[in-house]
Design an enzyme around this catalytic site. Sequence first.
Site, PDB file in Angstrom:
ATOM      1  N   GLY A 153       1.795 100.636  61.497  1.00 23.19           N
ATOM      2  CA  GLY A 153       1.658 100.497  62.922  1.00 23.19           C
ATOM      3  C   GLY A 153       1.206  99.266  63.508  1.00 23.19           C
TER       4      GLY A 153
ATOM      5  CB  THR B  10      -8.288 107.239  64.202  1.00 26.73           C
ATOM      6  OG1 THR B  10      -9.546 107.801  63.246  1.00 26.73           O
ATOM      7  CG2 THR B  10      -7.286 106.815  63.833  1.00 26.73           C
TER       8      THR B  10
ATOM      9  CB  ALA C 242     -15.929 100.804  64.769  1.00 23.96           C
TER      10      ALA C 242
ATOM     11  CG  ASN D 197     -13.761  98.006  71.273  1.00 23.66           C
ATOM     12  OD1 ASN D 197     -13.181  97.042  70.832  1.00 23.66           O
ATOM     13  ND2 ASN D 197     -13.455  98.139  72.683  1.00 23.66           N
TER      14      ASN D 197
ATOM     15  CG  HIS E  50      -6.574  99.131  79.065  1.00 25.58           C
ATOM     16  ND1 HIS E  50      -7.807  99.528  79.663  1.00 25.58           N
ATOM     17  CD2 HIS E  50      -6.981  99.183  77.635  1.00 25.58           C
ATOM     18  CE1 HIS E  50      -8.683  99.207  78.874  1.00 25.58           C
ATOM     19  NE2 HIS E  50      -8.136  99.213  77.657  1.00 25.58           N
ATOM     20  CG  HIS E  51      -1.224  98.611  77.287  1.00 26.19           C
ATOM     21  ND1 HIS E  51      -0.653  99.739  77.246  1.00 26.19           N
ATOM     22  CD2 HIS E  51      -2.390  98.454  76.557  1.00 26.19           C
ATOM     23  CE1 HIS E  51      -1.247 100.488  76.438  1.00 26.19           C
ATOM     24  NE2 HIS E  51      -2.193  99.884  75.904  1.00 26.19           N
TER      25      HIS E  51
ATOM     26  CE  LYS F 284      -7.092 103.058  77.947  1.00 26.97           C
ATOM     27  NZ  LYS F 284      -7.197 103.584  76.542  1.00 26.97           N
TER      28      LYS F 284
ATOM     29  CB  THR G 225     -14.046 100.225  76.127  1.00 28.48           C
ATOM     30  OG1 THR G 225     -13.514 100.238  74.748  1.00 28.48           O
ATOM     31  CG2 THR G 225     -15.164  99.123  76.108  1.00 28.48           C
TER      32      THR G 225
HETATM   33  P1  NAP Z   1       0.794 102.911  66.070  1.00 31.04           P
HETATM   34  O1  NAP Z   1       1.369 101.333  66.310  1.00 31.04           O
HETATM   35  O2  NAP Z   1       1.407 104.039  66.732  1.00 31.04           O
HETATM   36  O3  NAP Z   1       0.308 103.082  64.660  1.00 31.04           O
HETATM   37  C1  NAP Z   1      -0.127 104.259  64.141  1.00 31.04           C
HETATM   38  C2  NAP Z   1       0.674 104.734  62.973  1.00 31.04           C
HETATM   39  O4  NAP Z   1       0.060 105.739  62.376  1.00 31.04           O
HETATM   40  C3  NAP Z   1       2.188 104.782  62.942  1.00 31.04           C
HETATM   41  O5  NAP Z   1       2.785 103.635  62.649  1.00 31.04           O
HETATM   42  C4  NAP Z   1       2.499 105.910  61.958  1.00 31.04           C
HETATM   43  O6  NAP Z   1       3.404 105.427  60.860  1.00 31.04           O
HETATM   44  C5  NAP Z   1       1.156 106.369  61.612  1.00 31.04           C
HETATM   45  N1  NAP Z   1       1.286 107.889  61.558  1.00 31.04           N
HETATM   46  C6  NAP Z   1       0.781 108.619  60.476  1.00 31.04           C
HETATM   47  N2  NAP Z   1       0.923 109.889  60.628  1.00 31.04           N
HETATM   48  C7  NAP Z   1       1.223 110.059  61.972  1.00 31.04           C
HETATM   49  C8  NAP Z   1       1.295 111.231  62.951  1.00 31.04           C
HETATM   50  N3  NAP Z   1       1.156 112.455  62.386  1.00 31.04           N
HETATM   51  N4  NAP Z   1       1.787 110.749  64.066  1.00 31.04           N
HETATM   52  C9  NAP Z   1       2.036 109.517  64.503  1.00 31.04           C
HETATM   53  N5  NAP Z   1       1.674 108.329  63.720  1.00 31.04           N
HETATM   54  C10 NAP Z   1       1.367 108.614  62.413  1.00 31.04           C
HETATM   55  O7  NAP Z   1      -0.799 102.841  66.921  1.00 31.04           O
HETATM   56  P2  NAP Z   1      -1.868 101.504  66.867  1.00 31.04           P
HETATM   57  O8  NAP Z   1      -1.656 100.840  68.379  1.00 31.04           O
HETATM   58  O9  NAP Z   1      -1.584 100.677  65.700  1.00 31.04           O
HETATM   59  O10 NAP Z   1      -2.923 102.396  67.059  1.00 31.04           O
HETATM   60  C11 NAP Z   1      -3.410 103.176  65.777  1.00 31.04           C
HETATM   61  C12 NAP Z   1      -4.761 104.108  66.330  1.00 31.04           C
HETATM   62  O11 NAP Z   1      -5.962 102.874  66.030  1.00 31.04           O
HETATM   63  C13 NAP Z   1      -4.809 104.731  67.352  1.00 31.04           C
HETATM   64  O12 NAP Z   1      -5.575 105.738  67.021  1.00 31.04           O
HETATM   65  C14 NAP Z   1      -5.438 103.887  68.335  1.00 31.04           C
HETATM   66  O13 NAP Z   1      -6.236 104.655  69.330  1.00 31.04           O
HETATM   67  C15 NAP Z   1      -6.346 103.288  67.515  1.00 31.04           C
HETATM   68  N6  NAP Z   1      -7.048 101.652  67.825  1.00 31.04           N
HETATM   69  C16 NAP Z   1      -8.269 101.381  67.875  1.00 31.04           C
HETATM   70  C17 NAP Z   1      -8.946 100.341  68.056  1.00 31.04           C
HETATM   71  C18 NAP Z   1     -10.397 100.059  67.551  1.00 31.04           C
HETATM   72  O14 NAP Z   1     -10.862  98.973  67.730  1.00 31.04           O
HETATM   73  N7  NAP Z   1     -11.248 101.117  67.052  1.00 31.04           N
HETATM   74  C19 NAP Z   1      -8.068  99.315  68.765  1.00 31.04           C
HETATM   75  C20 NAP Z   1      -6.869  99.742  68.886  1.00 31.04           C
HETATM   76  C21 NAP Z   1      -6.219 100.841  68.438  1.00 31.04           C
HETATM   77  P3  NAP Z   1       4.486 106.199  60.221  1.00 31.04           P
HETATM   78  O15 NAP Z   1       5.268 107.002  61.310  1.00 31.04           O
HETATM   79  O16 NAP Z   1       5.260 105.285  59.559  1.00 31.04           O
HETATM   80  O17 NAP Z   1       3.756 107.134  59.186  1.00 31.04           O
END
Ligand code: NAP
Length: 267
Positions: free
Chosen positions: A13, A100, A125, A127, A155-156, A159, A166
């Site tokens: 992801g 997450t 965390a 954020n 945001h973009h 969203k 935040t």
């Molecule tokens: P993303 O590009 O959609 O990546 C999520 C990955 O999870 C996907 O590539 C997918 O890969 C995998 N996945 C596994 N099981 C899944 C399911 N059942 N449904 C959907 N996807 C599944 O999203 P992202 O932008 O990287 O964000 C990922 C998470 O981090 C989100 O929850 C977001 O809110 C969070 N986030 C947190 C912060 C922070 O600072 N804490 C910052 C940004 C984002 P496969 O399909 O190949 O398995």
Amino acid sequence: MMEIRIIVAGASGKMGQETIRLLSRTPHFRLVGATSRKHAGKEVGNVVGTPSFGVHFKADLAEVIDQVEADVLVDFTTPELGKRHIRLALESGIRPVMGTTGFTEQEIAELSQLCKDKQLGAIIAPNFAIGAVLMMDFAKRAARYLPHVEIIESHHDQKLDAPSGTSMKTAELIANSRKEVRQGHPDEVELREGARGAYYDGFRIHSIRLPGMVAHQEVLFGGTGQLLTIRHDSYNRESFMPGVQLATEKVMELSGLVYGLENILQL
Ligand code: NAP
């Protein structure tokens, strides 16, 4: 520094790939496993565009945990899956670093107990951007002296939720550090619904959604003859990586659950 063996869940992801790049440039971090359903079987470096790790994606975290020895799980999957992964990691003696969101207070309490029982560290965390965490801390302090406040978050346009997590967290911190002040004129009228933004404990949060934006927030404090603006911008996902690195190192020293990056920074 001691080597840390890491599994990345959601590694293909957007955040996951950024984490893989962080691992490839950090000598004391070693990737030992990665999950992705889409890329199962492929070598991680080939997919992300880093030098090879000799590690191949697997679809399922349980399968990875069965096959490798790991110290830390870094998880950027989905709120639903994250909840399952954090338990699986702790039950397997692996320290989770969760990106997450969506954990309820009760889940945090249960996970805290599980960490204590297992004598394992864990970090959740919402954020990882250190600048955003500082912005929230500064805003909390400013509200004590300048209680008239409004938040503008941008945001973009993909969203789904508004206001952002935040901005809600910032609002909660502000509300806890000032007495409730009902701002604006008591006879104020909104000629168009939503013109004054979302109401939160006497003040307003405004949400902007536009292409080209990533994650931005301004907290404005108005006083007589003065304005204090505290602003943070995340221009790309690399902005989260110093926080991910810090959490991955810190979690090795903890023997309980920490919720929020602010609790591992010396603020
Ligand atoms: P993303 O590009 O959609 O990546 C999520 C990955 O999870 C996907 O590539 C997918 O890969 C995998 N996945 C596994 N099981 C899944 C399911 N059942 N449904 C959907 N996807 C599944 O999203 P992202 O932008 O990287 O964000 C990922 C998470 O981090 C989100 O929850 C977001 O809110 C969070 N986030 C947190 C912060 C922070 O600072 N804490 C910052 C940004 C984002 P496969 O399909 O190949 O398995």
